[in-house]
Enzyme design. Sequence first.
Site, PDB file in Angstrom:
ATOM      1  N   ASP A  16      73.748  58.542  66.473  1.00  0.00           N
ATOM      2  CA  ASP A  16      73.007  57.866  67.542  1.00  0.00           C
ATOM      3  C   ASP A  16      71.529  58.249  67.459  1.00  0.00           C
ATOM      4  O   ASP A  16      71.175  59.423  67.486  1.00  0.00           O
ATOM      5  CB  ASP A  16      73.576  58.259  68.908  1.00  0.00           C
ATOM      6  CG  ASP A  16      73.180  57.294  70.002  1.00  0.00           C
ATOM      7  OD1 ASP A  16      71.976  57.018  70.150  1.00  0.00           O
ATOM      8  OD2 ASP A  16      74.071  56.792  70.711  1.00  0.00           O
ATOM      9  N   SER A  65      71.683  51.947  73.166  1.00  0.00           N
ATOM     10  CA  SER A  65      72.905  52.382  72.493  1.00  0.00           C
ATOM     11  C   SER A  65      74.094  51.497  72.819  1.00  0.00           C
ATOM     12  O   SER A  65      75.004  51.336  71.992  1.00  0.00           O
ATOM     13  CB  SER A  65      73.226  53.834  72.867  1.00  0.00           C
ATOM     14  OG  SER A  65      72.261  54.707  72.346  1.00  0.00           O
ATOM     15  N   THR A  85      78.255  54.686  73.224  1.00  0.00           N
ATOM     16  CA  THR A  85      78.796  54.360  71.903  1.00  0.00           C
ATOM     17  C   THR A  85      80.323  54.382  71.866  1.00  0.00           C
ATOM     18  O   THR A  85      80.939  53.374  71.506  1.00  0.00           O
ATOM     19  CB  THR A  85      78.200  55.282  70.831  1.00  0.00           C
ATOM     20  OG1 THR A  85      76.777  55.121  70.817  1.00  0.00           O
ATOM     21  CG2 THR A  85      78.751  54.939  69.458  1.00  0.00           C
ATOM     22  N   GLU A 130      80.898  60.034  66.474  1.00  0.00           N
ATOM     23  CA  GLU A 130      79.482  59.883  66.805  1.00  0.00           C
ATOM     24  C   GLU A 130      78.754  61.223  66.874  1.00  0.00           C
ATOM     25  O   GLU A 130      79.186  62.146  67.573  1.00  0.00           O
ATOM     26  CB  GLU A 130      79.310  59.183  68.153  1.00  0.00           C
ATOM     27  CG  GLU A 130      77.831  58.925  68.470  1.00  0.00           C
ATOM     28  CD  GLU A 130      77.585  58.495  69.905  1.00  0.00           C
ATOM     29  OE1 GLU A 130      76.592  57.780  70.123  1.00  0.00           O
ATOM     30  OE2 GLU A 130      78.358  58.868  70.809  1.00  0.00           O
ATOM     31  N   HIS A 180      64.945  61.584  72.277  1.00  0.00           N
ATOM     32  CA  HIS A 180      64.376  61.228  73.578  1.00  0.00           C
ATOM     33  C   HIS A 180      63.508  62.366  74.107  1.00  0.00           C
ATOM     34  O   HIS A 180      62.462  62.128  74.726  1.00  0.00           O
ATOM     35  CB  HIS A 180      65.488  60.948  74.589  1.00  0.00           C
ATOM     36  CG  HIS A 180      66.070  59.571  74.494  1.00  0.00           C
ATOM     37  ND1 HIS A 180      65.345  58.439  74.786  1.00  0.00           N
ATOM     38  CD2 HIS A 180      67.310  59.147  74.138  1.00  0.00           C
ATOM     39  CE1 HIS A 180      66.119  57.367  74.629  1.00  0.00           C
ATOM     40  NE2 HIS A 180      67.311  57.764  74.216  1.00  0.00           N
ATOM     41  N   ASP A 190      72.759  53.391  65.406  1.00  0.00           N
ATOM     42  CA  ASP A 190      72.623  52.240  66.291  1.00  0.00           C
ATOM     43  C   ASP A 190      71.169  51.817  66.445  1.00  0.00           C
ATOM     44  O   ASP A 190      70.857  50.658  66.705  1.00  0.00           O
ATOM     45  CB  ASP A 190      73.240  52.532  67.659  1.00  0.00           C
ATOM     46  CG  ASP A 190      72.811  53.874  68.238  1.00  0.00           C
ATOM     47  OD1 ASP A 190      72.050  54.612  67.580  1.00  0.00           O
ATOM     48  OD2 ASP A 190      73.254  54.212  69.358  1.00  0.00           O
ATOM     49  N   HIS A 191      70.257  52.769  66.261  1.00  0.00           N
ATOM     50  CA  HIS A 191      68.814  52.540  66.409  1.00  0.00           C
ATOM     51  C   HIS A 191      68.114  53.838  66.033  1.00  0.00           C
ATOM     52  O   HIS A 191      68.773  54.837  65.713  1.00  0.00           O
ATOM     53  CB  HIS A 191      68.458  52.163  67.856  1.00  0.00           C
ATOM     54  CG  HIS A 191      68.966  53.169  68.857  1.00  0.00           C
ATOM     55  ND1 HIS A 191      68.373  54.399  69.037  1.00  0.00           N
ATOM     56  CD2 HIS A 191      70.037  53.144  69.693  1.00  0.00           C
ATOM     57  CE1 HIS A 191      69.043  55.083  69.947  1.00  0.00           C
ATOM     58  NE2 HIS A 191      70.068  54.346  70.352  1.00  0.00           N
ATOM     59  N   HIS A 232      63.429  54.300  72.455  1.00  0.00           N
ATOM     60  CA  HIS A 232      63.910  53.834  71.153  1.00  0.00           C
ATOM     61  C   HIS A 232      62.831  53.018  70.457  1.00  0.00           C
ATOM     62  O   HIS A 232      61.848  52.604  71.075  1.00  0.00           O
ATOM     63  CB  HIS A 232      65.154  52.952  71.319  1.00  0.00           C
ATOM     64  CG  HIS A 232      66.311  53.657  71.946  1.00  0.00           C
ATOM     65  ND1 HIS A 232      67.459  52.992  72.337  1.00  0.00           N
ATOM     66  CD2 HIS A 232      66.512  54.965  72.253  1.00  0.00           C
ATOM     67  CE1 HIS A 232      68.308  53.860  72.856  1.00  0.00           C
ATOM     68  NE2 HIS A 232      67.757  55.058  72.812  1.00  0.00           N
TER      69      HIS A 232
END
Length: 429
Positions: free
Chosen positions: A32, A80, A133, A253, A262, A300-301, A393
Amino acid sequence: MKKQFSLLALLCSASGAYAESAPKNVIYMIGDGMGPAYTTAYRYFKDDPATKEIEGTVFDTILKGMAHTYPDDHTYVTDSAAGATALSSGHKSYNGAIAVDTHKKAVKTMLEIAKERGMTTALVATSQINHATPASFASHNESRNNYDAIANDYIDNKIVGKLPVDLMLGGGTKYFIRDDRNLVDEFKAAGYQYGDDISNLGQITQIPALGLYAPKGLPFALDENPTRLTQLTSKALDLLDTQNKSGFFVMIEGSQIDWCGHANDIACAMAEMDDFAKSIEKAKAYVDKNKDTILVVTADHSTGGLTLGAHGQYKWETEVVKGVKATAGKLTQLLLDAKDLKSVWTTNTNIEFTTENQIKLEQAKKMGDKALNLAVKSIISDTSFTGWTTGGHTAVDVQVFAYGKGSEHFIGSQNNTDIADKLIGFIEK
C-alpha cells in the site's frame, strides 16, 4: 474468409495458451502506497557500502511492468479503497468505494470467485483486517469508513453457503469485539480457531482461523516487531499448503508503507519496505517449491511524493536513515517525556545534536506534540536529503512484479484493472 479464420484460430490459440498457463494457487501481494520511489529507495537502503556495485533486491528479480492507478472519479489520484477495488475486481470506482461501482452496486471480487470455485481463501495485513485494501476483497460498502459494517460482512456475506474468507491475519479487535456484537465469538461458533498473540502464532494450527493482533493496525515495524508481516506470511502459507486440494487465493498487504508515507517518515517507510520484501521472499520461495503457483506484487498507488535527493543536492544519505531507530511518532513521544533531549536524540538517531537542531527541537516542544513531530521529521528528511511533496497520495504509475506460472502475462504497461482481469482469468480457468 481466410483472414477471419486465421484470426479466429489465433484467438483460440491464445486462449488455450492462457488456460494452459493458469496456476493452481494465487499469491497476491499489495504494498500500500509503494510507488517506484519506495522500491528504489529500498535498493539503496539495503546496499552494502563496502562494495562498489549496488546490489539488487527481491523487487529487481521479479519486475515485469507498470500499472496505471487512476480511479473512476473526478481526479487522477486514487485512494486505497478505489485502488483495491480495481485490483480485486477489475472495476474502476470512486475514491472510498469498497468493491462497489460508481453506482454503488456490488462488484464480484476475485476472492469471491475463488471461493465459488472451491479454493481456500485468505487475507493478511498489518492494518486492521477490515481496512480499505483487505475489505475490497471480501466486503461491499459505499464507504471505506464503515468499519463495523465491513467487519460484519466477513461473517454475514455467505458465498455458496460459506463464509468468504477461510483465514484472516491482521489487526482489528476494536471492530470485531464491540458492545453491539462480538464477531470473534461468532467466528469461533462457525468453527474458526482464534488467536490474539502474535508472539504465539503456534496457537493457530488449522484453517479456518482468525488472528487479530492489535486493536487497529499492528505496531510499526520500526518500533516493535520488524518482521511481523513476514511471520504472518509464513504462517499463512504454511496453513494454506496443508489445505490445498483445490488451490488457494491469498492477498497479503504491506499496509503501513502507506501510513509511513502519509507521515513523511522515511525511516518508518524503509522498515515497512524491509518487512514487505522479506514477506515477498517467503512467497517466492513457496513458488519455487510449488510450480503451480503465481506470485503477483504491486501497489495501489504511491504516497507522500517521495523523492531521493532534495534541496538542490545530488545525494541521498542512507546511513542517516539506517541510524534512525524509532518512528517519528515514537521519537516525538520520547522527546516530550524527556528532560534530556540530547540523550533521547542520540540514542535513537545517528544525527548530530547540533545547536541548531537543539534549538529547533526545544522550541517545537514548547509548541506541543504536532510541532515537535514536524520538527523531528524535518531534521531527519533534511539531513538525509529526502524529499516529500504531500501528506497524501500521488497519481504516478506503480510497478508490477510477478513470478511463477503465468507471470509472463504481466509484462509491460497495463491498467490496474488488467492485473485483476488476468488473475480472475486464472481463477476461472
